[in-house]
Design a protein around this motif. Sequence first.
Motif, PDB file in Angstrom:
ATOM      1  N   ASN A 129       0.541  -1.729   0.053  1.00 23.77           N
ATOM      2  CA  ASN A 129       0.519   0.288   0.400  1.00 23.77           C
ATOM      3  C   ASN A 129       1.257   1.308  -0.106  1.00 23.77           C
ATOM      4  O   ASN A 129       0.556   2.248   1.051  1.00 23.77           O
ATOM      5  CB  ASN A 129      -1.182  -0.041   0.939  1.00 23.77           C
ATOM      6  CG  ASN A 129      -2.050   1.123   1.434  1.00 23.77           C
ATOM      7  OD1 ASN A 129      -2.319   1.549   0.113  1.00 23.77           O
ATOM      8  ND2 ASN A 129      -2.352   1.221   2.501  1.00 23.77           N
ATOM      9  N   LEU A 130       1.846   2.024  -0.736  1.00 27.70           N
ATOM     10  CA  LEU A 130       2.427   2.896  -1.006  1.00 27.70           C
ATOM     11  C   LEU A 130       2.446   4.263  -1.456  1.00 27.70           C
ATOM     12  O   LEU A 130       2.196   4.934  -0.816  1.00 27.70           O
ATOM     13  CB  LEU A 130       4.059   2.177  -2.645  1.00 27.70           C
ATOM     14  CG  LEU A 130       4.767   0.811  -1.787  1.00 27.70           C
ATOM     15  CD1 LEU A 130       5.606   0.930  -3.206  1.00 27.70           C
ATOM     16  CD2 LEU A 130       5.160   1.028  -0.687  1.00 27.70           C
ATOM     17  N   LEU A 131       0.793   3.942  -1.945  1.00 25.70           N
ATOM     18  CA  LEU A 131       0.191   4.553  -2.554  1.00 25.70           C
ATOM     19  C   LEU A 131      -0.875   5.548  -1.675  1.00 25.70           C
ATOM     20  O   LEU A 131      -0.837   7.177  -1.665  1.00 25.70           O
ATOM     21  CB  LEU A 131      -0.205   4.824  -3.830  1.00 25.70           C
ATOM     22  CG  LEU A 131       0.369   4.082  -4.843  1.00 25.70           C
ATOM     23  CD1 LEU A 131      -0.509   3.860  -6.001  1.00 25.70           C
ATOM     24  CD2 LEU A 131       1.752   4.912  -5.157  1.00 25.70           C
ATOM     25  N   ASP A 132      -0.651   5.281  -0.358  1.00 24.71           N
ATOM     26  CA  ASP A 132      -1.161   5.271   1.017  1.00 24.71           C
ATOM     27  C   ASP A 132      -0.916   6.592   1.850  1.00 24.71           C
ATOM     28  O   ASP A 132       0.224   7.288   1.271  1.00 24.71           O
ATOM     29  CB  ASP A 132      -1.716   4.601   1.683  1.00 24.71           C
ATOM     30  CG  ASP A 132      -3.062   4.991   2.407  1.00 24.71           C
ATOM     31  OD1 ASP A 132      -3.845   6.005   2.183  1.00 24.71           O
ATOM     32  OD2 ASP A 132      -3.301   4.090   2.941  1.00 24.71           O
ATOM     33  N   LEU A 133      -1.766   7.341   2.550  1.00 27.15           N
ATOM     34  CA  LEU A 133      -0.832   8.176   3.309  1.00 27.15           C
ATOM     35  C   LEU A 133      -0.583   8.039   4.372  1.00 27.15           C
ATOM     36  O   LEU A 133      -1.278   6.869   5.132  1.00 27.15           O
ATOM     37  CB  LEU A 133      -1.775   9.758   3.987  1.00 27.15           C
ATOM     38  CG  LEU A 133      -2.229  10.617   1.919  1.00 27.15           C
ATOM     39  CD1 LEU A 133      -3.696  11.433   2.237  1.00 27.15           C
ATOM     40  CD2 LEU A 133      -1.504  11.156   1.961  1.00 27.15           C
ATOM     41  N   LEU A 192      -6.504   5.065   3.640  1.00 28.40           N
ATOM     42  CA  LEU A 192      -6.989   6.140   4.291  1.00 28.40           C
ATOM     43  C   LEU A 192      -6.837   7.469   3.769  1.00 28.40           C
ATOM     44  O   LEU A 192      -7.345   8.388   3.213  1.00 28.40           O
ATOM     45  CB  LEU A 192      -5.347   6.667   4.921  1.00 28.40           C
ATOM     46  CG  LEU A 192      -5.390   5.568   5.753  1.00 28.40           C
ATOM     47  CD1 LEU A 192      -4.250   6.146   7.112  1.00 28.40           C
ATOM     48  CD2 LEU A 192      -6.923   5.171   6.626  1.00 28.40           C
ATOM     49  N   ARG A 193      -6.246   7.437   1.890  1.00 29.50           N
ATOM     50  CA  ARG A 193      -6.635   8.663   1.194  1.00 29.50           C
ATOM     51  C   ARG A 193      -7.895   8.257   0.695  1.00 29.50           C
ATOM     52  O   ARG A 193      -8.579   9.143  -0.044  1.00 29.50           O
ATOM     53  CB  ARG A 193      -5.502   7.831  -0.295  1.00 29.50           C
ATOM     54  CG  ARG A 193      -5.012   8.796  -0.951  1.00 29.50           C
ATOM     55  CD  ARG A 193      -3.717   8.321  -2.174  1.00 29.50           C
ATOM     56  NE  ARG A 193      -2.713   8.900  -2.311  1.00 29.50           N
ATOM     57  CZ  ARG A 193      -2.199   9.786  -1.783  1.00 29.50           C
ATOM     58  NH1 ARG A 193      -2.170  10.909  -2.267  1.00 29.50           N
ATOM     59  NH2 ARG A 193      -0.901  10.022  -1.995  1.00 29.50           N
ATOM     60  N   ASP A 194      -8.302   6.985   0.223  1.00 28.56           N
ATOM     61  CA  ASP A 194      -9.236   7.217   0.185  1.00 28.56           C
ATOM     62  C   ASP A 194     -10.685   7.920   0.852  1.00 28.56           C
ATOM     63  O   ASP A 194     -11.526   7.845   0.630  1.00 28.56           O
ATOM     64  CB  ASP A 194     -10.403   5.275   0.101  1.00 28.56           C
ATOM     65  CG  ASP A 194      -9.231   5.001  -1.354  1.00 28.56           C
ATOM     66  OD1 ASP A 194      -9.389   5.178  -2.619  1.00 28.56           O
ATOM     67  OD2 ASP A 194      -9.154   4.099  -1.147  1.00 28.56           O
ATOM     68  N   LEU A 195     -10.321   7.629   2.034  1.00 31.91           N
ATOM     69  CA  LEU A 195     -11.349   8.098   3.070  1.00 31.91           C
ATOM     70  C   LEU A 195     -11.226   9.402   3.484  1.00 31.91           C
ATOM     71  O   LEU A 195     -11.998   9.940   3.636  1.00 31.91           O
ATOM     72  CB  LEU A 195     -10.830   7.745   4.284  1.00 31.91           C
ATOM     73  CG  LEU A 195     -11.482   6.153   5.130  1.00 31.91           C
ATOM     74  CD1 LEU A 195     -11.607   5.115   4.352  1.00 31.91           C
ATOM     75  CD2 LEU A 195     -10.948   6.379   6.805  1.00 31.91           C
ATOM     76  N   LEU A 196     -10.005  10.543   2.863  1.00 34.51           N
ATOM     77  CA  LEU A 196      -9.984  11.254   2.960  1.00 34.51           C
ATOM     78  C   LEU A 196     -10.760  12.068   1.548  1.00 34.51           C
ATOM     79  O   LEU A 196     -11.493  13.477   1.428  1.00 34.51           O
ATOM     80  CB  LEU A 196      -8.358  12.102   2.861  1.00 34.51           C
ATOM     81  CG  LEU A 196      -7.831  11.580   4.085  1.00 34.51           C
ATOM     82  CD1 LEU A 196      -6.513  11.905   4.353  1.00 34.51           C
ATOM     83  CD2 LEU A 196      -8.742  12.472   5.667  1.00 34.51           C
ATOM     84  N   GLN A 197     -10.252  11.262   0.606  1.00 37.86           N
ATOM     85  CA  GLN A 197     -11.314  11.705  -0.141  1.00 37.86           C
ATOM     86  C   GLN A 197     -12.659  11.802  -0.592  1.00 37.86           C
ATOM     87  O   GLN A 197     -13.578  12.116  -0.918  1.00 37.86           O
ATOM     88  CB  GLN A 197     -10.785  10.601  -1.516  1.00 37.86           C
ATOM     89  CG  GLN A 197      -8.706  10.681  -2.350  1.00 37.86           C
ATOM     90  CD  GLN A 197      -8.237  10.148  -3.255  1.00 37.86           C
ATOM     91  OE1 GLN A 197      -7.558  10.789  -3.447  1.00 37.86           O
ATOM     92  NE2 GLN A 197      -9.432   9.226  -3.116  1.00 37.86           N
TER      93      GLN A 197
END
Length: 627
Positions: A30-34, A266-271
């Motif tokens: 999951n490298l692309l996450d925050l 987490l990036r999905d959640l913020l988006q």
Amino acid sequence: MAMHDTQENAWLDLLAREAGIRKALIVHGNLLDLFYWPEEQRYVPLSELLPRLLKRRGYRLVVIWDRFSGVRGVTAQEWNQLARAVTQATAPARPAAARSYDLGGQTPQPQAPAADAPKPSPDDFFAVVHHYLIRPLREQGEPVAFVADWTNYLFGNANALSEQERQWLLIINRSLVSAPVELADLNSMPKNHHLLILLCPRLTGIPPVLYTDNPAIKEISIPWPGRTERQRLLERTITAWRISNRPAVGQVAFAEFVDSLEGLSLRDLLQMLRLSQQTNEPLTAERLINLYRYGEQRSPWEDLSYERLSTPEDTLRERVKGQDEAIEKVASVIKRAYTGLAGPQHSKKQRMPKGTLFFVGPTGVGKTELAKSLAQFLFGDEEACIRFDMSEFNHEHSDQRLVGAPPGYVGYEEGGQLTNAVKKRPFSVLLFDEIEKAHVRILDKFLQILEDGRLTDGKGETVHFSETVIIFTSNIGAAEVQFSEDKTSVREEFIEKVKRHFIEVAGRPELLNRLGDNVVPFNFIADPGVLINIARTKLRPLRERLREKYYIADLVFDNEEKALGSIVQLVDRRMGGRGVLNQLNERLLTPLSQWLFENSRQRSRLANRTIRVLQVGSLPEFEFDLE
């Protein structure tokens, strides 16, 4: 040096620990996450997290490089100093055109980049890495960490590497194993050494020859955020979410909201948070998730009304005859899905399929027809029933056709038939026909779908089944169960055959457990009246076809009940509705097609006229006339 006290971020502790042990790390997943950095109380990408982590671990410089951006994390002056150290430690540099990376004893020599644009080529970058990794730290000063980002764009197919790609692999491997370790130095070894980190979203992007059986390299997988991480993010941001009936921290609804976000980064959640702020009106949490995942603001499930669901049996009986018990079971599953009680897990995590059914029984009794009728009822379109003939998936590697071939194999780009279908139509009925003919490896995929409500395809993309109804059909026992009008004994015998198949033949009793009480036996069709009704429903598409192609007004019988009754008398009751269709084809459609062929030269005389069907004698033999 423990940096995080939860198992959610155990990979960070592992990375910090292995950085002082191995010469190289492969970080994937999951490298692309925050990721949350507590010192600054904000979420940062991995490219910002790694330098912070490694510098805290004791690395003086963290050099991040990729083919497009070049060098980041250090100044041009610092990079040039690293490159000059390579030049000074080797023989005088040859012209760039004559450079050779044969590694026959001297270090490959880089060209120093311009001071304002440090963009070394892969050759130059790995030359610097090689120089530092093969020498003891005492000769090089403080430790440096080199991070090669997006390494999946460095290498192609592992089975067809170019000469240049092989050269890079050779440089990296020689760098990792060439540094000597003197036993006399063990008591005074520094806690760190120069380090190479390769970042790749999927491990398959790096040729296995680099890391297989190589103790100098450690693979570290970054997992998708667990429940604790999702909960902490929501606790920090819940007041900013614009959703109806927004739950407060500590409420049961808040915990259910956290669970419903499983499988998202987490990036999905913020988006998704930003999406909630951009909708015209506040949505429910479930509708917001559907809007983010599928681009559908309104789920067809929400269009089902109480009034419509009060009598779904009546709608389903219009197409499926003589299977009242099966229809009632299907109706109960629909109502459970509508109330949000498709299963104990589903009501909490909203991720299991809306319903799961296993149709078993004699051939030709309406199993497939009921699945199509359900799709029409739920989604307003029979095409929403996506059918898979499982007799086509009877080989060991057939699962790749469903979910897609892995990278490097034929068909990888096309994806999987099942995962592609659900991506395209997430609100659907998935019909797996004759499931007993599928290879047992296919059954393992269904176990995952029924348990988690999702599958990962060959490209690494997660496909969700939470808005689907899954129906398996099977003829298990159809050749063994004797025709009988005793519905109870027939039902019990078919259920017993299903249990025996999954336990003794397939060796998958766990799939039987997932199905629970949703095994739905179909009855033999013994009532001649039901068979006549089936025949009558088959006449509807015939009349429509005659109207479309020949402009014929209607097809009528002198005595329809008698005509269809005489056809039904010839049907083998064990063949059910399919036997009715066979007899209709032989006794009615074949002579009708011959009559139409003889009269089709002058189509104008057929238009707007009625074909009258006359029965000749007591046998089902027919003549035709125009009115």
